[in-house]
Design a protein around this motif. Structure first.
Motif, PDB file in Angstrom:
ATOM      1  N   TYR A  20       0.875  -1.241   0.165  1.00 37.65           N
ATOM      2  CA  TYR A  20       0.284  -0.268   0.415  1.00 37.65           C
ATOM      3  C   TYR A  20       0.898   1.358  -0.230  1.00 37.65           C
ATOM      4  O   TYR A  20       0.503   2.170  -0.621  1.00 37.65           O
ATOM      5  CB  TYR A  20      -0.866  -0.197   1.009  1.00 37.65           C
ATOM      6  CG  TYR A  20      -2.273  -1.530   1.287  1.00 37.65           C
ATOM      7  CD1 TYR A  20      -2.672  -1.196   0.155  1.00 37.65           C
ATOM      8  CD2 TYR A  20      -2.706  -1.710   2.036  1.00 37.65           C
ATOM      9  CE1 TYR A  20      -3.712  -2.014   0.123  1.00 37.65           C
ATOM     10  CE2 TYR A  20      -3.486  -2.991   2.243  1.00 37.65           C
ATOM     11  CZ  TYR A  20      -4.258  -3.005   0.985  1.00 37.65           C
ATOM     12  OH  TYR A  20      -5.065  -3.670   1.124  1.00 37.65           O
ATOM     13  N   GLU A  21       1.969   1.135   0.261  1.00 39.82           N
ATOM     14  CA  GLU A  21       2.762   2.699   0.281  1.00 39.82           C
ATOM     15  C   GLU A  21       3.671   2.306  -1.048  1.00 39.82           C
ATOM     16  O   GLU A  21       3.492   3.786  -1.079  1.00 39.82           O
ATOM     17  CB  GLU A  21       3.880   2.192   1.665  1.00 39.82           C
ATOM     18  CG  GLU A  21       3.681   2.047   3.052  1.00 39.82           C
ATOM     19  CD  GLU A  21       4.784   1.750   4.160  1.00 39.82           C
ATOM     20  OE1 GLU A  21       6.133   1.948   3.737  1.00 39.82           O
ATOM     21  OE2 GLU A  21       4.690   1.315   5.025  1.00 39.82           O
ATOM     22  N   GLU A  22       3.606   1.406  -1.039  1.00 37.14           N
ATOM     23  CA  GLU A  22       4.550   1.844  -2.891  1.00 37.14           C
ATOM     24  C   GLU A  22       3.451   2.190  -3.860  1.00 37.14           C
ATOM     25  O   GLU A  22       3.686   3.136  -4.699  1.00 37.14           O
ATOM     26  CB  GLU A  22       5.264  -0.154  -3.326  1.00 37.14           C
ATOM     27  CG  GLU A  22       5.929  -0.219  -2.362  1.00 37.14           C
ATOM     28  CD  GLU A  22       6.822  -1.426  -2.618  1.00 37.14           C
ATOM     29  OE1 GLU A  22       6.158  -2.314  -3.760  1.00 37.14           O
ATOM     30  OE2 GLU A  22       7.391  -2.231  -1.892  1.00 37.14           O
ATOM     31  N   LYS A  23       2.281   1.518  -3.707  1.00 32.08           N
ATOM     32  CA  LYS A  23       1.194   2.456  -4.408  1.00 32.08           C
ATOM     33  C   LYS A  23       0.784   3.353  -4.023  1.00 32.08           C
ATOM     34  O   LYS A  23      -0.142   4.355  -4.943  1.00 32.08           O
ATOM     35  CB  LYS A  23       0.607   1.831  -4.530  1.00 32.08           C
ATOM     36  CG  LYS A  23       0.334  -0.012  -4.992  1.00 32.08           C
ATOM     37  CD  LYS A  23       0.220  -0.450  -6.448  1.00 32.08           C
ATOM     38  CE  LYS A  23       0.903  -1.752  -7.185  1.00 32.08           C
ATOM     39  NZ  LYS A  23       1.451  -1.650  -8.235  1.00 32.08           N
ATOM     40  N   GLY A  24       1.078   3.768  -2.934  1.00 31.14           N
ATOM     41  CA  GLY A  24       0.920   5.617  -3.083  1.00 31.14           C
ATOM     42  C   GLY A  24      -0.557   5.511  -2.023  1.00 31.14           C
ATOM     43  O   GLY A  24      -1.504   6.482  -1.503  1.00 31.14           O
ATOM     44  N   LEU A  25      -1.268   4.935  -1.213  1.00 31.42           N
ATOM     45  CA  LEU A  25      -2.523   3.723  -1.391  1.00 31.42           C
ATOM     46  C   LEU A  25      -2.422   5.498   0.791  1.00 31.42           C
ATOM     47  O   LEU A  25      -3.478   6.022   1.013  1.00 31.42           O
ATOM     48  CB  LEU A  25      -2.827   2.972  -1.328  1.00 31.42           C
ATOM     49  CG  LEU A  25      -3.181   2.378  -2.099  1.00 31.42           C
ATOM     50  CD1 LEU A  25      -3.625   1.321  -1.900  1.00 31.42           C
ATOM     51  CD2 LEU A  25      -4.305   3.135  -3.301  1.00 31.42           C
ATOM     52  N   CYS A  63      -9.879   2.785  -3.471  1.00 39.38           N
ATOM     53  CA  CYS A  63      -9.492   3.297  -1.966  1.00 39.38           C
ATOM     54  C   CYS A  63      -9.138   4.440  -1.817  1.00 39.38           C
ATOM     55  O   CYS A  63      -8.872   5.076  -0.622  1.00 39.38           O
ATOM     56  CB  CYS A  63      -8.216   1.345  -2.188  1.00 39.38           C
ATOM     57  SG  CYS A  63      -9.600   0.192  -1.034  1.00 39.38           S
ATOM     58  N   GLN A  64      -7.705   4.474  -3.004  1.00 35.89           N
ATOM     59  CA  GLN A  64      -7.430   5.333  -2.937  1.00 35.89           C
ATOM     60  C   GLN A  64      -8.297   7.473  -2.535  1.00 35.89           C
ATOM     61  O   GLN A  64      -8.138   7.835  -2.594  1.00 35.89           O
ATOM     62  CB  GLN A  64      -6.713   5.340  -4.581  1.00 35.89           C
ATOM     63  CG  GLN A  64      -5.524   7.028  -3.994  1.00 35.89           C
ATOM     64  CD  GLN A  64      -3.878   6.527  -5.371  1.00 35.89           C
ATOM     65  OE1 GLN A  64      -4.541   6.096  -6.441  1.00 35.89           O
ATOM     66  NE2 GLN A  64      -2.772   6.802  -5.340  1.00 35.89           N
ATOM     67  N   GLU A  65      -9.173   7.280  -3.200  1.00 35.74           N
ATOM     68  CA  GLU A  65     -10.199   8.122  -3.536  1.00 35.74           C
ATOM     69  C   GLU A  65     -10.750   8.016  -1.823  1.00 35.74           C
ATOM     70  O   GLU A  65     -10.845   8.793  -1.779  1.00 35.74           O
ATOM     71  CB  GLU A  65     -11.056   8.261  -4.352  1.00 35.74           C
ATOM     72  CG  GLU A  65     -10.539   7.867  -6.054  1.00 35.74           C
ATOM     73  CD  GLU A  65     -12.489   7.468  -6.483  1.00 35.74           C
ATOM     74  OE1 GLU A  65     -13.398   7.551  -6.423  1.00 35.74           O
ATOM     75  OE2 GLU A  65     -11.466   6.827  -7.720  1.00 35.74           O
TER      76      GLU A  65
END
Length: 138
Positions: A20-25, A63-65
């Motif tokens: 999740y960190e790598e994806k910037g979430l 989820c990012q939204e």
């Protein structure tokens, strides 16, 4: 707080947290002098939101939204509700598609003798084939 503490508190694995960190979430954690991640309460909240949103079917983009809305003090609950109802409708459509798929599978299974013979109506149906192996000798 270190990553194993966060994992215990959120119900996620360390691997999932790093993903999740790598994806910037999630907000990037602070790094100590030795390079270890240092997490705060906001990370627990973001990660818990992500875990629970994923459990009810939200995609990573969705989820990012949701995380962005979580951090937006000017968000409107109507927007969150609308996204949630859209997801519920999408899941209902998937359930109907799955029911149709299941019924087709059951129908296919009923058409098959399920014996030691090579004749298999399931294979014939799925392949669009209408002949049997012995027909190829003609």
């Amino acid at each position: 707080m270190n990553i194993s503490d966060v994992a215990k508190r959120t119900g996620l694995t360390s691997k999932a947290i790093r993903f999740y960190e790598e994806k910037g979430l999630v907000t990037a954690p602070m790094r100590s002098e030795n390079g270890y991640r240092s997490y705060a309460q906001k990370h627990i909240e973001e990660l818990t939101l992500l875990r629970q949103a994923r459990q009810v079917g939200f995609t990573l983009d969705e989820c990012q939204e949701l995380v962005a809305l979580f951090h937006n003090p000017e968000r409107h609950s109507a927007d969150v509700k609308a996204r949630t109802l859209e997801k519920a409708a999408e899941i209902a459509r998937h359930i109907e598609e799955l029911k149709v798929m299941r019924q087709r599978l059951l129908t296919l299974a009923e058409s098959c003798p399920g014996d030691d013979g090579a004749n298999c109506p399931i294979i014939d149906n799925l392949s669009g084939c209408c002949h049997h192996p012995q027909d190829s000798r003609e």
